[in-house]
Design a protein around this motif. Structure first.
Motif, PDB file in Angstrom:
ATOM      1  N   GLU A 147       0.822  -1.219   0.000  1.00 32.50           N
ATOM      2  CA  GLU A 147       0.000   0.000   0.000  1.00 32.50           C
ATOM      3  C   GLU A 147       0.854   1.266   0.000  1.00 32.50           C
ATOM      4  OE1 GLU A 147      -3.266   0.070  -0.384  1.00 32.50           O
ATOM      5  OE2 GLU A 147      -3.308  -2.114  -0.477  1.00 32.50           O
ATOM      6  N   VAL A 151       3.654   4.055   7.434  1.00 32.48           N
ATOM      7  CA  VAL A 151       2.332   4.248   8.070  1.00 32.48           C
ATOM      8  C   VAL A 151       1.321   3.699   7.071  1.00 32.48           C
ATOM      9  CG1 VAL A 151       0.648   5.940   8.897  1.00 32.48           C
ATOM     10  CG2 VAL A 151       3.094   6.385   9.215  1.00 32.48           C
ATOM     11  N   ILE A 192      -2.722   2.046   6.577  1.00 34.15           N
ATOM     12  CA  ILE A 192      -4.052   1.539   6.929  1.00 34.15           C
ATOM     13  C   ILE A 192      -4.589   0.879   5.657  1.00 34.15           C
ATOM     14  CG2 ILE A 192      -6.399   2.169   7.637  1.00 34.15           C
ATOM     15  CD1 ILE A 192      -4.348   2.521   9.913  1.00 34.15           C
ATOM     16  N   ARG A 244      -9.811   2.682   5.772  1.00 29.54           N
ATOM     17  CA  ARG A 244      -9.429   4.110   5.755  1.00 29.54           C
ATOM     18  C   ARG A 244     -10.631   5.028   6.036  1.00 29.54           C
ATOM     19  NH1 ARG A 244      -5.580   3.424   0.504  1.00 29.54           N
ATOM     20  NH2 ARG A 244      -4.189   1.976   1.570  1.00 29.54           N
ATOM     21  N   GLY A 245     -10.296   6.263   6.434  1.00 25.43           N
ATOM     22  CA  GLY A 245     -11.331   7.281   6.606  1.00 25.43           C
ATOM     23  C   GLY A 245     -12.147   7.148   7.881  1.00 25.43           C
ATOM     24  N   LYS A 246     -11.651   6.336   8.833  1.00 29.36           N
ATOM     25  CA  LYS A 246     -12.397   6.142  10.098  1.00 29.36           C
ATOM     26  C   LYS A 246     -11.599   6.644  11.298  1.00 29.36           C
ATOM     27  CE  LYS A 246     -14.209   1.707   8.480  1.00 29.36           C
ATOM     28  NZ  LYS A 246     -14.067   0.249   8.648  1.00 29.36           N
ATOM     29  N   GLY A 247     -10.523   7.359  11.039  1.00 25.63           N
ATOM     30  CA  GLY A 247      -9.717   7.876  12.149  1.00 25.63           C
ATOM     31  C   GLY A 247      -8.602   6.935  12.581  1.00 25.63           C
ATOM     32  N   LEU A 248      -8.405   5.812  11.876  1.00 21.97           N
ATOM     33  CA  LEU A 248      -7.394   4.842  12.328  1.00 21.97           C
ATOM     34  C   LEU A 248      -5.965   5.297  12.032  1.00 21.97           C
ATOM     35  CD1 LEU A 248      -9.233   1.549  11.304  1.00 21.97           C
ATOM     36  CD2 LEU A 248      -9.014   2.530  13.598  1.00 21.97           C
ATOM     37  N   GLY A 249      -5.788   5.990  10.898  1.00 26.44           N
ATOM     38  CA  GLY A 249      -4.461   6.531  10.590  1.00 26.44           C
ATOM     39  C   GLY A 249      -4.012   7.489  11.691  1.00 26.44           C
ATOM     40  N   ARG A 250      -4.944   8.282  12.163  1.00 28.60           N
ATOM     41  CA  ARG A 250      -4.610   9.224  13.247  1.00 28.60           C
ATOM     42  C   ARG A 250      -4.292   8.451  14.533  1.00 28.60           C
ATOM     43  NH1 ARG A 250      -5.212  14.472  13.476  1.00 28.60           N
ATOM     44  NH2 ARG A 250      -6.594  14.599  11.669  1.00 28.60           N
ATOM     45  N   ASN A 268       0.619  12.606  -2.080  1.00 30.18           N
ATOM     46  CA  ASN A 268      -0.149  11.841  -1.082  1.00 30.18           C
ATOM     47  C   ASN A 268      -0.930  12.810  -0.181  1.00 30.18           C
ATOM     48  OD1 ASN A 268      -1.163  10.034   0.765  1.00 30.18           O
ATOM     49  ND2 ASN A 268       0.714   8.829   0.892  1.00 30.18           N
ATOM     50  N   PRO A 324      -3.919  12.710   1.468  1.00 29.12           N
ATOM     51  CA  PRO A 324      -4.407  12.328   2.801  1.00 29.12           C
ATOM     52  C   PRO A 324      -3.286  12.271   3.843  1.00 29.12           C
ATOM     53  CG  PRO A 324      -5.299  10.846   1.130  1.00 29.12           C
ATOM     54  CD  PRO A 324      -4.277  11.696   0.451  1.00 29.12           C
ATOM     55  N   ALA A 364      -2.015  15.749   4.838  1.00 34.19           N
ATOM     56  CA  ALA A 364      -2.988  16.438   5.701  1.00 34.19           C
ATOM     57  C   ALA A 364      -2.915  15.881   7.124  1.00 34.19           C
ATOM     58  CB  ALA A 364      -4.392  16.274   5.130  1.00 34.19           C
ATOM     59  N   LEU A 365      -2.795  14.562   7.224  1.00 36.08           N
ATOM     60  CA  LEU A 365      -2.701  13.935   8.551  1.00 36.08           C
ATOM     61  C   LEU A 365      -1.454  14.429   9.298  1.00 36.08           C
ATOM     62  CD1 LEU A 365      -3.346  11.794  10.729  1.00 36.08           C
ATOM     63  CD2 LEU A 365      -2.284  10.078   9.257  1.00 36.08           C
ATOM     64  N   TYR A 366      -0.310  14.396   8.630  1.00 35.33           N
ATOM     65  CA  TYR A 366       0.942  14.759   9.303  1.00 35.33           C
ATOM     66  C   TYR A 366       0.948  16.244   9.696  1.00 35.33           C
ATOM     67  CZ  TYR A 366       2.282  10.301   7.156  1.00 35.33           C
ATOM     68  OH  TYR A 366       2.318   8.995   6.758  1.00 35.33           O
TER      69      TYR A 366
HETATM   70  C1  LIG Z   1      -2.463   7.985   4.907  1.00 34.08           C
HETATM   71  C2  LIG Z   1      -3.336   6.969   5.632  1.00 34.08           C
HETATM   72  C3  LIG Z   1      -2.474   6.250   6.683  1.00 34.08           C
HETATM   73  C4  LIG Z   1      -4.482   7.689   6.347  1.00 34.08           C
HETATM   74  O1  LIG Z   1      -5.201   6.738   7.084  1.00 34.08           O
HETATM   75  P1  LIG Z   1      -6.771   6.918   7.421  1.00 34.08           P
HETATM   76  O2  LIG Z   1      -7.111   5.906   8.440  1.00 34.08           O
HETATM   77  O3  LIG Z   1      -7.566   6.918   6.166  1.00 34.08           O
HETATM   78  O4  LIG Z   1      -6.772   8.366   8.043  1.00 34.08           O
HETATM   79  P2  LIG Z   1      -7.803   8.947   9.116  1.00 34.08           P
HETATM   80  O5  LIG Z   1      -9.180   8.453   8.820  1.00 34.08           O
HETATM   81  O6  LIG Z   1      -7.278   8.707  10.489  1.00 34.08           O
HETATM   82  O7  LIG Z   1      -7.735  10.489   8.806  1.00 34.08           O
HETATM   83  C5  LIG Z   1      -6.722  11.274   9.407  1.00 34.08           C
HETATM   84  C6  LIG Z   1      -6.538  12.549   8.626  1.00 34.08           C
HETATM   85  O8  LIG Z   1      -5.985  12.252   7.367  1.00 34.08           O
HETATM   86  C7  LIG Z   1      -6.479  13.188   6.416  1.00 34.08           C
HETATM   87  N1  LIG Z   1      -7.236  12.450   5.406  1.00 34.08           N
HETATM   88  C8  LIG Z   1      -7.638  11.160   5.476  1.00 34.08           C
HETATM   89  N2  LIG Z   1      -8.251  10.822   4.319  1.00 34.08           N
HETATM   90  C9  LIG Z   1      -8.209  11.906   3.529  1.00 34.08           C
HETATM   91  C10 LIG Z   1      -8.636  12.178   2.190  1.00 34.08           C
HETATM   92  N3  LIG Z   1      -9.231  11.236   1.454  1.00 34.08           N
HETATM   93  N4  LIG Z   1      -8.398  13.403   1.677  1.00 34.08           N
HETATM   94  C11 LIG Z   1      -7.768  14.350   2.408  1.00 34.08           C
HETATM   95  N5  LIG Z   1      -7.339  14.156   3.677  1.00 34.08           N
HETATM   96  C12 LIG Z   1      -7.564  12.955   4.214  1.00 34.08           C
HETATM   97  C13 LIG Z   1      -7.373  14.146   7.167  1.00 34.08           C
HETATM   98  O9  LIG Z   1      -6.553  15.207   7.628  1.00 34.08           O
HETATM   99  C14 LIG Z   1      -7.814  13.288   8.326  1.00 34.08           C
HETATM  100  O10 LIG Z   1      -8.175  14.052   9.441  1.00 34.08           O
HETATM  101  P3  LIG Z   1      -9.718  14.536   9.638  1.00 34.08           P
HETATM  102  O11 LIG Z   1     -10.542  13.280   9.480  1.00 34.08           O
HETATM  103  O12 LIG Z   1      -9.697  15.082  11.011  1.00 34.08           O
HETATM  104  O13 LIG Z   1      -9.962  15.520   8.561  1.00 34.08           O
HETATM  105  C15 LIG Z   1      -3.975   5.944   4.639  1.00 34.08           C
HETATM  106  O14 LIG Z   1      -4.593   6.678   3.610  1.00 34.08           O
HETATM  107  C16 LIG Z   1      -2.999   4.972   4.017  1.00 34.08           C
HETATM  108  O15 LIG Z   1      -2.586   3.985   4.626  1.00 34.08           O
HETATM  109  N6  LIG Z   1      -2.597   5.206   2.743  1.00 34.08           N
HETATM  110  C17 LIG Z   1      -1.752   4.266   1.984  1.00 34.08           C
HETATM  111  C18 LIG Z   1      -0.348   4.195   2.548  1.00 34.08           C
HETATM  112  C19 LIG Z   1       0.268   5.555   2.666  1.00 34.08           C
HETATM  113  O16 LIG Z   1       0.236   6.348   1.733  1.00 34.08           O
HETATM  114  N7  LIG Z   1       0.864   5.821   3.838  1.00 34.08           N
HETATM  115  C20 LIG Z   1       1.551   7.060   4.097  1.00 34.08           C
HETATM  116  C21 LIG Z   1       2.948   6.971   3.642  1.00 34.08           C
HETATM  117  S1  LIG Z   1       3.878   8.407   4.039  1.00 34.08           S
END
Ligand SMILES: CC(C)(COP(=O)(O)OP(=O)(O)OC[C@H]1O[C@@H](n2cnc3c(N)ncnc32)[C@H](O)[C@@H]1OP(=O)(O)O)[C@@H](O)C(=O)NCCC(=O)NCCS
Length: 266
Positions: free
Chosen positions: A22, A70, A72, A77-83, A109, A111, A114-116
């Protein structure tokens, strides 16, 4: 929604092998035993309602935590687990004495960036991940003769200062039995630093102070590439001049990434 944090063990390799792609980095998977020995202590898996849906990999260096993976899974995804995962990595790095954290992320990237940023991290420099064809190399201009050596661990702190490498990173490389730390010098002056890991095969980070010396450095590094591998991968941080030279000479761009860093307790 019940979350449990699980440590790495050999049986968990299957989860790693399923989730690692991923990241989209196209690096080969290690053998399970090597994986556990090299990465195991720095991994944590996220189990949601009985199923592993993500994992993080973060190394505690001297005072900074280097978040390397990192992930998920797509369905979770999109449920707060990445955070949640980032919070867990932060707790673990703080418990191991870190006061800041850093990572690399692909420029597109959205999402992840934005998370970081929401966790207090800020962009600081760009990085180029390149591949040089092996064993052929690149048609680079002739360069001065360099001395190549493998410096002892006692010189790591000096080399980290000299080449602006995060403190403690070279010790991490030395802990992997197959990695070789190579130093290139010209008339006693350090020119390049290359921690070479035959698994990729490549160098992270690759420091080249003088692009005019790239030919001599690459020729020596290419000799370490296993015969069944077709490239040498180089991670050039901040170093746009060297990246441009190698790209214009025929190196292929794997991707361009952004480095982010920030205080652990923003
Ligand atoms: C990046 C990743 C870890 C986020 O995980 P996630 O569980 O979907 O994220 P969360 O639901 O906890 O969201 C956390 C924040 O991420 C950001 N975010 C998540 N999905 C997003 C989207 N589709 N568009 C924009 N921002 C997004 C937002 O800031 C969100 O915070 P908010 O919900 O308060 O707005 C996930 O998309 C992933 O695993 N991607 C593939 C692998 C990857 O790219 N890893 C990072 C390598 S550096």
């Amino acid at each position: 929604m019940q979350i449990r944090w699980l440590e790495a063990n050999e049986a968990r390799f299957a989860d790693y092998a399923r989730l690692f792609p991923e990241l989209g980095v196209n690096d080969p998977l290690p053998a399970p035993a090597e994986w556990l020995a090299n990465m195991g202590p720095d991994l944590v898996f996220l189990e949601l309602d009985g199923a592993v849906v993500g994992y993080g990999y973060a190394q505690a260096l001297a005072s900074s935590g280097y978040v390397r993976h990192v992930v998920i899974g797509p369905q979770a995804r999109g449920k707060g687990l990445g955070r949640e995962l980032m919070h867990e990595l932060r707790r673990r790095l703080a418990a191991r004495g870190c006061s800041s954290w850093q990572l690399n992320v692909k420029l597109d990237n959205v999402p992840a960036i934005a998370l970081y940023r929401s966790l207090g991290m800020e962009p600081d420099f760009r990085t180029w991940v390149l591949r040089v064809p092996a064993p052929a190399g690149l048609p680079l201009p002739a360069s001065p003769t360099l001395r190549c050596s493998e410096p002892p661990a006692s010189s790591d702190a000096t080399l980290e200062r000299e080449f602006d490498v995060p403190s403690g990173l070279l010790a991490r490389h030395r802990a992997k039995p197959a990695t070789r730390l190579l130093l290139f010098e010209r008339d006693g002056s350090p020119i390049a630093l290359a921690p070479f890991d035959p698994h990729f095969p490549g160098c992270f980070p690759f420091r080249l102070r003088d692009p005019a010396c790239s030919r001599a450095v690459l020729e020596q590094l290419l000799a370490f590439v296993p015969v069944d591998r077709a490239y040498l991968q180089l991670v050039l941080e901040r170093d746009e001049p060297s990246a441009r030279l190698l790209l214009s000479s025929g190196a292929s761009l794997v991707f361009e990434i952004q480095h982010l860093q920030g205080p652990l307790h923003a």
